[in-house]
Design a protein around this motif. Sequence first.
Motif, PDB file in Angstrom:
ATOM      1  N   LEU A 104       0.796  -1.223   0.000  1.00  0.00           N
ATOM      2  CA  LEU A 104       0.000   0.000   0.000  1.00  0.00           C
ATOM      3  C   LEU A 104       0.833   1.280   0.000  1.00  0.00           C
ATOM      4  N   PHE A 105       1.865   1.357   0.816  1.00  0.00           N
ATOM      5  CA  PHE A 105       2.561   2.632   1.018  1.00  0.00           C
ATOM      6  C   PHE A 105       3.167   3.211  -0.259  1.00  0.00           C
ATOM      7  N   PRO A 106       3.825   2.424  -1.132  1.00  0.00           N
ATOM      8  CA  PRO A 106       4.352   3.032  -2.367  1.00  0.00           C
ATOM      9  C   PRO A 106       3.281   3.682  -3.228  1.00  0.00           C
ATOM     10  N   MET A 107       2.082   3.107  -3.248  1.00  0.00           N
ATOM     11  CA  MET A 107       1.011   3.724  -4.026  1.00  0.00           C
ATOM     12  C   MET A 107       0.584   5.043  -3.419  1.00  0.00           C
ATOM     13  N   VAL A 108       0.501   5.092  -2.095  1.00  0.00           N
ATOM     14  CA  VAL A 108       0.102   6.340  -1.436  1.00  0.00           C
ATOM     15  C   VAL A 108       1.142   7.425  -1.661  1.00  0.00           C
ATOM     16  N   SER A 109       2.400   7.124  -1.380  1.00  0.00           N
ATOM     17  CA  SER A 109       3.453   8.137  -1.450  1.00  0.00           C
ATOM     18  C   SER A 109       3.709   8.592  -2.884  1.00  0.00           C
ATOM     19  N   ASN A 110       3.776   7.666  -3.836  1.00  0.00           N
ATOM     20  CA  ASN A 110       4.048   8.054  -5.221  1.00  0.00           C
ATOM     21  C   ASN A 110       2.900   8.836  -5.830  1.00  0.00           C
ATOM     22  N   THR A 111       1.674   8.408  -5.564  1.00  0.00           N
ATOM     23  CA  THR A 111       0.526   9.141  -6.100  1.00  0.00           C
ATOM     24  C   THR A 111       0.440  10.536  -5.515  1.00  0.00           C
ATOM     25  N   LEU A 112       0.677  10.659  -4.208  1.00  0.00           N
ATOM     26  CA  LEU A 112       0.653  11.980  -3.584  1.00  0.00           C
ATOM     27  C   LEU A 112       1.750  12.875  -4.153  1.00  0.00           C
ATOM     28  N   PHE A 113       2.921  12.305  -4.368  1.00  0.00           N
ATOM     29  CA  PHE A 113       4.017  13.080  -4.963  1.00  0.00           C
ATOM     30  C   PHE A 113       3.642  13.575  -6.354  1.00  0.00           C
ATOM     31  N   GLY A 114       3.008  12.717  -7.151  1.00  0.00           N
ATOM     32  CA  GLY A 114       2.608  13.128  -8.494  1.00  0.00           C
ATOM     33  C   GLY A 114       1.521  14.181  -8.480  1.00  0.00           C
ATOM     34  N   LEU A 115       0.553  14.058  -7.584  1.00  0.00           N
ATOM     35  CA  LEU A 115      -0.533  15.035  -7.512  1.00  0.00           C
ATOM     36  C   LEU A 115      -0.032  16.401  -7.051  1.00  0.00           C
ATOM     37  N   ALA A 166       4.845   4.370 -11.571  1.00  0.00           N
ATOM     38  CA  ALA A 166       6.072   3.988 -10.863  1.00  0.00           C
ATOM     39  C   ALA A 166       5.724   3.335  -9.526  1.00  0.00           C
ATOM     40  N   GLY A 167       4.733   3.892  -8.833  1.00  0.00           N
ATOM     41  CA  GLY A 167       4.283   3.274  -7.591  1.00  0.00           C
ATOM     42  C   GLY A 167       3.677   1.897  -7.814  1.00  0.00           C
ATOM     43  N   MET A 168       2.972   1.725  -8.937  1.00  0.00           N
ATOM     44  CA  MET A 168       2.395   0.417  -9.243  1.00  0.00           C
ATOM     45  C   MET A 168       3.477  -0.633  -9.452  1.00  0.00           C
ATOM     46  N   ARG A 169       4.557  -0.254 -10.126  1.00  0.00           N
ATOM     47  CA  ARG A 169       5.641  -1.214 -10.353  1.00  0.00           C
ATOM     48  C   ARG A 169       6.265  -1.657  -9.034  1.00  0.00           C
ATOM     49  N   ILE A 170       6.466  -0.685  -8.136  1.00  0.00           N
ATOM     50  CA  ILE A 170       7.035  -1.046  -6.833  1.00  0.00           C
ATOM     51  C   ILE A 170       6.057  -1.901  -6.037  1.00  0.00           C
ATOM     52  N   SER A 171       4.796  -1.492  -6.031  1.00  0.00           N
ATOM     53  CA  SER A 171       3.789  -2.231  -5.270  1.00  0.00           C
ATOM     54  C   SER A 171       3.550  -3.620  -5.843  1.00  0.00           C
ATOM     55  N   ALA A 172       3.752  -3.792  -7.152  1.00  0.00           N
ATOM     56  CA  ALA A 172       3.544  -5.107  -7.765  1.00  0.00           C
ATOM     57  C   ALA A 172       4.502  -6.130  -7.175  1.00  0.00           C
ATOM     58  N   GLY A 173       5.783  -5.762  -7.067  1.00  0.00           N
ATOM     59  CA  GLY A 173       6.741  -6.680  -6.457  1.00  0.00           C
ATOM     60  C   GLY A 173       6.449  -6.919  -4.993  1.00  0.00           C
ATOM     61  N   LEU A 174       6.055  -5.869  -4.272  1.00  0.00           N
ATOM     62  CA  LEU A 174       5.752  -6.021  -2.850  1.00  0.00           C
ATOM     63  C   LEU A 174       4.495  -6.857  -2.630  1.00  0.00           C
ATOM     64  N   ALA A 175       3.553  -6.796  -3.567  1.00  0.00           N
ATOM     65  CA  ALA A 175       2.339  -7.609  -3.436  1.00  0.00           C
ATOM     66  C   ALA A 175       2.674  -9.096  -3.499  1.00  0.00           C
ATOM     67  N   VAL A 176       3.632  -9.459  -4.355  1.00  0.00           N
ATOM     68  CA  VAL A 176       4.071 -10.858  -4.415  1.00  0.00           C
ATOM     69  C   VAL A 176       4.728 -11.257  -3.092  1.00  0.00           C
ATOM     70  N   VAL A 177       5.568 -10.368  -2.557  1.00  0.00           N
ATOM     71  CA  VAL A 177       6.198 -10.647  -1.265  1.00  0.00           C
ATOM     72  C   VAL A 177       5.134 -10.831  -0.187  1.00  0.00           C
ATOM     73  N   GLY A 178       4.128  -9.973  -0.174  1.00  0.00           N
ATOM     74  CA  GLY A 178       3.062 -10.092   0.817  1.00  0.00           C
ATOM     75  C   GLY A 178       2.292 -11.391   0.690  1.00  0.00           C
ATOM     76  N   ALA A 179       2.028 -11.813  -0.557  1.00  0.00           N
ATOM     77  CA  ALA A 179       1.321 -13.084  -0.751  1.00  0.00           C
ATOM     78  C   ALA A 179       2.147 -14.258  -0.235  1.00  0.00           C
ATOM     79  N   ILE A 180       3.467 -14.209  -0.456  1.00  0.00           N
ATOM     80  CA  ILE A 180       4.337 -15.290   0.023  1.00  0.00           C
ATOM     81  C   ILE A 180       4.410 -15.289   1.547  1.00  0.00           C
ATOM     82  N   THR A 203       3.283   0.861 -18.176  1.00  0.00           N
ATOM     83  CA  THR A 203       3.703   2.253 -18.030  1.00  0.00           C
ATOM     84  C   THR A 203       4.047   2.865 -19.379  1.00  0.00           C
ATOM     85  N   LYS A 204       4.821   2.145 -20.175  1.00  0.00           N
ATOM     86  CA  LYS A 204       5.176   2.647 -21.497  1.00  0.00           C
ATOM     87  C   LYS A 204       3.953   2.771 -22.398  1.00  0.00           C
TER      88      LYS A 204
END
Length: 283
Positions: A158-169, A205-219, A270-271
Amino acid sequence: MSTVAKELPTTGSPTLQVRRPGRGTKGTALLVGPPIAFLALILALWYLVSALLGRLSFLLPAPHRIFTEGFFDARVAGDIGNAIVQTLLVSLAGLAVAIVIGVVWAVAMSQARAIERTLYPYAVILQCIPILALVPLIGFWFGQEFFARMIVSVLIALFPMVSNTLFGLQGVERSQRELFKLQGASRWTVLTKLQLPAALPAMFAGMRISAGLAVVGAIVGDFFFRRGTPGIGSLISNYTARLQGPQLFAAILAAALLGVAIFALFGWLTKAAVGKWYEPATN
């Protein structure tokens, strides 16, 4: 002077041809050679250590055993495949929930400083709390199946999505904000027509970071929640308890490849989404 004049082109402006680096056989060798050489060095050291361990080689099995006794074994490959599918479902569900909550959370904080001062500390606290301290509570409240694993995945991603989105906004130029105000744009118009489009690169960019962390969380959830269909984390735990080194390394490699695949998928998204109109600054 006449000789120089003859050598100069008579029509049009002179063109400068710049040779781009990394082209041709030499450029490919310079690009691919170092990683391959480093991988060969790692494999050589791996084989050496595995040979020195002797009867304890299950602690670090030779690389070829990961395939012969892991991926190439029909039963092990089937177990790993089923576990990877389950972990993928949990991580994608957790990532989707984390994206929705993260974007809504960041949008709310971007609308007023008071809201940001109220809510952002809790995002930081959530990031700093050891997830292992919350896992028993999650299992107590939500059981030990799919939903509980998904919640662990959400908390970690969750946190990368919050921080990156807030930074972009909040990164929109002041001149553009003032232009919208001069036109009498409403808060909703500023958000949907200016802030969200400008924040898309940071959000992805936040989604890419959160994607890897989501796999870690599932494991991580698999390690503690054993009911329902087992994921790759449960399989890793089982192989560890049975001292099945090759199968353990095969499961770890499969989990790593899953994380890389999801990260690469969001890089491609992203591209596809912003690559045509957004280009990061390069030196």
